[in-house]
Design an enzyme around this catalytic site. Structure first.
Site, PDB file in Angstrom:
ATOM      1  N   GLY A 125       0.821  -1.197   0.000  1.00  0.00           N
ATOM      2  CA  GLY A 125       0.000   0.000   0.000  1.00  0.00           C
ATOM      3  C   GLY A 125       0.855   1.247   0.000  1.00  0.00           C
ATOM      4  O   GLY A 125       2.048   1.214   0.319  1.00  0.00           O
ATOM      5  N   CYS A 126       0.254   2.350  -0.338  1.00  0.00           N
ATOM      6  CA  CYS A 126       0.995   3.607  -0.444  1.00  0.00           C
ATOM      7  C   CYS A 126       1.500   4.063   0.927  1.00  0.00           C
ATOM      8  O   CYS A 126       2.692   4.340   1.099  1.00  0.00           O
ATOM      9  CB  CYS A 126       0.136   4.681  -1.103  1.00  0.00           C
ATOM     10  SG  CYS A 126      -1.506   4.888  -0.379  1.00  0.00           S
ATOM     11  N   TYR A 127       0.597   4.134   1.897  1.00  0.00           N
ATOM     12  CA  TYR A 127       1.025   4.549   3.239  1.00  0.00           C
ATOM     13  C   TYR A 127       2.049   3.571   3.825  1.00  0.00           C
ATOM     14  O   TYR A 127       3.070   4.007   4.382  1.00  0.00           O
ATOM     15  CB  TYR A 127      -0.174   4.656   4.182  1.00  0.00           C
ATOM     16  CG  TYR A 127      -1.126   5.797   3.923  1.00  0.00           C
ATOM     17  CD1 TYR A 127      -0.686   7.117   3.930  1.00  0.00           C
ATOM     18  CD2 TYR A 127      -2.473   5.561   3.699  1.00  0.00           C
ATOM     19  CE1 TYR A 127      -1.574   8.177   3.712  1.00  0.00           C
ATOM     20  CE2 TYR A 127      -3.366   6.611   3.489  1.00  0.00           C
ATOM     21  CZ  TYR A 127      -2.918   7.912   3.500  1.00  0.00           C
ATOM     22  OH  TYR A 127      -3.797   8.944   3.297  1.00  0.00           O
ATOM     23  N   THR A 153       4.241   1.738   2.342  1.00  0.00           N
ATOM     24  CA  THR A 153       5.544   1.886   1.700  1.00  0.00           C
ATOM     25  C   THR A 153       6.340   3.028   2.318  1.00  0.00           C
ATOM     26  O   THR A 153       7.506   2.862   2.704  1.00  0.00           O
ATOM     27  CB  THR A 153       5.366   2.123   0.188  1.00  0.00           C
ATOM     28  OG1 THR A 153       4.775   0.955  -0.399  1.00  0.00           O
ATOM     29  CG2 THR A 153       6.699   2.409  -0.493  1.00  0.00           C
ATOM     30  N   ALA A 154       5.699   4.212   2.398  1.00  0.00           N
ATOM     31  CA  ALA A 154       6.406   5.369   2.963  1.00  0.00           C
ATOM     32  C   ALA A 154       6.765   5.135   4.424  1.00  0.00           C
ATOM     33  O   ALA A 154       7.811   5.575   4.902  1.00  0.00           O
ATOM     34  CB  ALA A 154       5.544   6.629   2.817  1.00  0.00           C
TER      35      ALA A 154
END
Lengths: 346, 346, 346, 346
Positions: D149-151, D153-154
């Site tokens: 997921g995007c969150y 990953t960061a």
């Protein structure tokens, strides 16, 4: 009619004061001042005020200002008010200072965080911290108001009730704040260049923002408990608005309902603080152009934390709006006089 | 106190009417109506109005609405007012219709551009086109106001004086208009999806926008000259504001100064039209949240054309603000009553 | 490998050249130059290029630059290239100048619109106007390219076919252009302050923008017909993108289909011009980050006009992208080499 | 050439995959699929891809898809891949799933947070979590990739090194994340309406976002330590970009320099993770359109905490970019193949 003067009228804080005071039924905008005054009308700088019949810009001079106004708003950069306000107050003029010069009680703390010389200690001492909802009595009798910072306003209104309750570990507070760009003022720099800000978000001054000691000082004053706060501001691609997301570690078995009830009771008679229903996620736009602070409470049972969400318009409750609210209290006027009732939406 | 009802209170036009009327000293917001009324408070849809003590949403019903209000604002999609307003007017209620249903005098023109059945001809006939500055007397005596469209308002206030002067070739007008997204209303579609609109600009309905015949009709009525207008609307990544850039071919030897003088004289006693100094480039932000229309004139000697720049807030002078201005005129109140004096800046 | 140097590498044009050339298979970014070079890496100014292994910034010096590069891109403010390019060309280096210094053939015209001294006439004479699609042969043999302005690129690609056709009255063209803010460069000023630009649109330099004579000159060169153009630029709250809305009075009985066919034929073998289907309304976002120019044609039978819509990314086809396209042509490379195939969407 | 198919090609994830794969030297976009396929070209939905010569949209069908592709990217809403991927994998096609369907190892956790039926357990078991930098070997041998997921990953790229170091109290992590709107996809709703999002910021799903268990699961897998994370996502008025601000309580006497060194060493050979110099404040714009994750470390001695700042482009490293990176690893290609080297700036 109260004759008011506005210093820093060519900045954003000044512009917002003019918006509010031009429509205030008990006030006359007697004078507007600017360090860049050149005898021209304010509409040269701010075409949006054309046609209001405002007075011409005057240069800053403590004596003539004292004679011509009953109350003076200072919307000036840090360091200006430290020199100017003592003269005005000594001359018997009431002062509401929107800068940080009179907010920190200890000169050495001011110096450490602002990197400037502090204002004279005796004047700092008599200044009242103008968080209206919590210091209403002192504001009523004040000659010199230190109008709170934008981040501290949104943070303190959210944190004080819980801190006083003892339900949260004092040193656990983490305040992650997000602000629109107008808070940086009208000065030009790469940091406010449209192409740099648009479509981007970033943190700044991590661990070093000057509003940190202001938050800690007032939390302690209101709750009696010394508190260290982790504060991180962020710049968001929008003009107005602050959202504070604050995290506290619960130290007691306490429910969402209990905290909700505490907040609703605390702010029941405060017209500008709206406690939102449980589960709410306030948008900054929902207070745009108004003096409201909207607060939502989320208890996360899984983690044992409370998450507080608090939104204000940084130009309003975070600056000019709260300044006018304080003026109303100082003059015994109803608190809402001259302040817009409804946010600008959308 | 005038008891007003607002129909379409869950849309943006309704929200703006509430912002203005909640602070209007001669008005009581008696009722709010919505086709999606469910007995809940309006703050469920619009959290920003929490705490105002507004009445609960009611369903739309002509008879009960007629009994409970002196004047009704209709902020509804095209087609609704055509059916509802005749009943209200017949019941003796004053109506200000913010939709396009009563603006076009000829039913077949409405049908051709709106692709809907027109309102009954006898009611269209008695409707007054509420461009306040130019129809003030008729507005004063009206029972049914066709409140002008957003694009026509910005266009007509800019073009009428020159068209009446005879200094411009009537069929040469090209109106290139730029609007914020709020004009499209609160309905959801890909066309208003943030990720599609942000960081982008585009034209739409080239040659086919329904405000075209409204502009042409009113230009002809005011000037007596039949006029064909080239009108192109654009969607700009912003919420509020309209800028009209209008191009006309000068048919006479006329100077910047002469036109400037004409406009200043024409609008000298109109509080909401501000003729900007020669050479100005008005920003839409300079009228944000206010009822002003700011106009600047540029004569281009090199090309023999005049370029007019006209800015409004589409939610205000382009909709709710002008509606309240018309209400003021209808009730003999000062034109500015209840309308913000100063734009929200920045 | 072509050794290229980039002058003005700390500006936005320079940044975009680096983005394109760092991935170009036939190019080595040999050197980067800046008037503010201080021996530091470019990532101090532009953190986004960290890790690319770019050379350190060097100061501007014609002789050392000539020795170290085969081709030099100048992404500098007006006036710099006028002095620098002649020396570079005389030293045998190829130059692609992204500024306006070599675009206007007549020195007095440059002086009148740019308010600066023009470049030496003999160098202006040998400069090739790099509108790749229309001057491909001359570009192939050029030593000095005057890379077109952003507004002229979007305008000329849209207007030239119709002007050559004779179907439009030459002096009837009105070009209403809308641009993102990056076109103004990275310099700081109130005019690019986020809080001033956001949520606002305005026209600027009405009748006096320096791209006007560039458009008129090239229209005449391509069509043989002298043309006076009404040109109005606007600043839109977005970073990248230009939309040109152009209005021409049809002088012949011509249909949408005929013009559509003309454009499709004209640009059939031009990879970076996409003629959109009849009735299209291109969004600037649809060419974001790419070198495309998308054009849509609208014939308005009611008014007898044609409305052209033309969109580009001002940093790409309007600056760095077209510059790289020209470099490819100069070196006999396929036109698309090193240029992104697909816009960044959304 | 690897024949790839893209499912969900009419969404934003699909569009970004097309942007990357159309320029990938080892890939042929063999097929594009959509549940709304109607035999039309993709340029009807996405005009920005006109002229690329992409195949026509096909309906989703596991068997025909298996025959026509070597690898399939699934950019579909939660719940679709759970049904489709097992068939594809069983047919011998490699699958990279950009949805959350195969990320959570425990079906009951998926059910609790996604409110949907989980994918078959045996397929979940063989899925490899495609956080490339930390699972490179497993990715290389995988048939089914659960793209992060995007969150997460960061967050994970920022937290893992410190969590493994033991220098931070595991349960102290507070992750305050800010995202652009494109992460919400192309579906229409009031929540992505331009006028609601613009000039506003708000938190959402406080304490209940489905990326929370994904973050906790992977932190535990990488560090061996069970961790409860406080995660709060926010929606920011921008299209692309995620900033994670993460707070951890230091459990050891550790300096900025030590942590800085740890991170630089950890990511020294990872081309897409850039550890920024001490004191940096990365802007999301500095990774726009690229596959980078930029991380900055701030040790706050005053509070005993570490503050991590981590930025990605949610469409790239947070979705399509990382998916292509994983594909490269699966096929033994250099990790950077087909991925843009330089962010789009400004």
């Amino acid at each position: 009619m109260v004759r008011v003067g506005i210093v820093g009228a060519t900045g954003y804080g000044g512009a917002e004061l003019i918006r509010l005071l031009a429509g205030h039924p008990q006030v006359e905008i007697a004078n507007v001042y600017s360090s860049s005054a050149d005898g021209e009308g304010l509409e040269k700088t701010f075409p949006h005020v054309a046609g209001l019949g405002l007075p011409k810009l005057l240069p800053i001079d403590a004596d003539s200002m004292s004679a011509a106004n009953d109350l003076i708003f200072l919307a000036t950069p840090a360091g200006v008010s430290a020199g100017l306000s003592p003269q005005l107050v000594a001359n018997g003029v009431k002062v509401i200072d929107l800068s940080g010069d009179f907010r920190l009680e200890k000169g050495e703390v001011y110096k450490a965080w602002y990197k400037k010389e502090p204002a004279p200690a005796n004047f700092v001492e008599q200044a009242v911290y103008g968080l209206t909802e919590w210091n209403q009595e002192q504001v009523a009798g004040a000659s010199l108001i230190a109008n709170p910072g934008c981040y501290p306003t949104a943070t303190l209104l959210a944190l004080i009730p819980l801190l006083k309750s003892g339900w949260v570990q004092p040193n656990s507070w983490i305040v992650d704040a997000k602000s629109g760009v107008s808070g940086a003022g009208r000065g030009v720099s790469l940091g406010v260049h449209y192409s740099e800000i648009n479509e981007s978000i970033h943190a700044y001054k991590v661990g070093s923002h000057q509003h940190t000691p202001e938050i800690e000082q007032e939390l302690q004053k209101q709750s009696g408990v010394e508190t260290v706060v982790q504060f991180t501001p962020h710049l968001v691609p929008m003009t107005r608005g602050i959202l504070v997301t604050a995290y506290g570690q619960l130290s007691a078995e306490v429910t969402q309902a209990q905290i909700q009830e505490l907040y609703e009771a605390t702010y029941a008679d405060k017209p500008f603080v709206r406690v939102r229903p449980a589960g709410s996620h306030p948008h900054t736009k929902e207070v745009y152009g108004s003096n409201y602070c909207d607060i939502a409470i989320h208890v996360d049972q899984r983690t044992g934390r409370v998450v507080l969400l608090s939104v204000i318009d940084n130009m309003m409750k975070g600056a000019a709006g709260q300044a006018v609210q304080n003026m109303n209290v100082m003059y015994g006027l109803p608190e809402k006089t001259g302040l817009p009732l409804v946010p600008v939406y959308p």
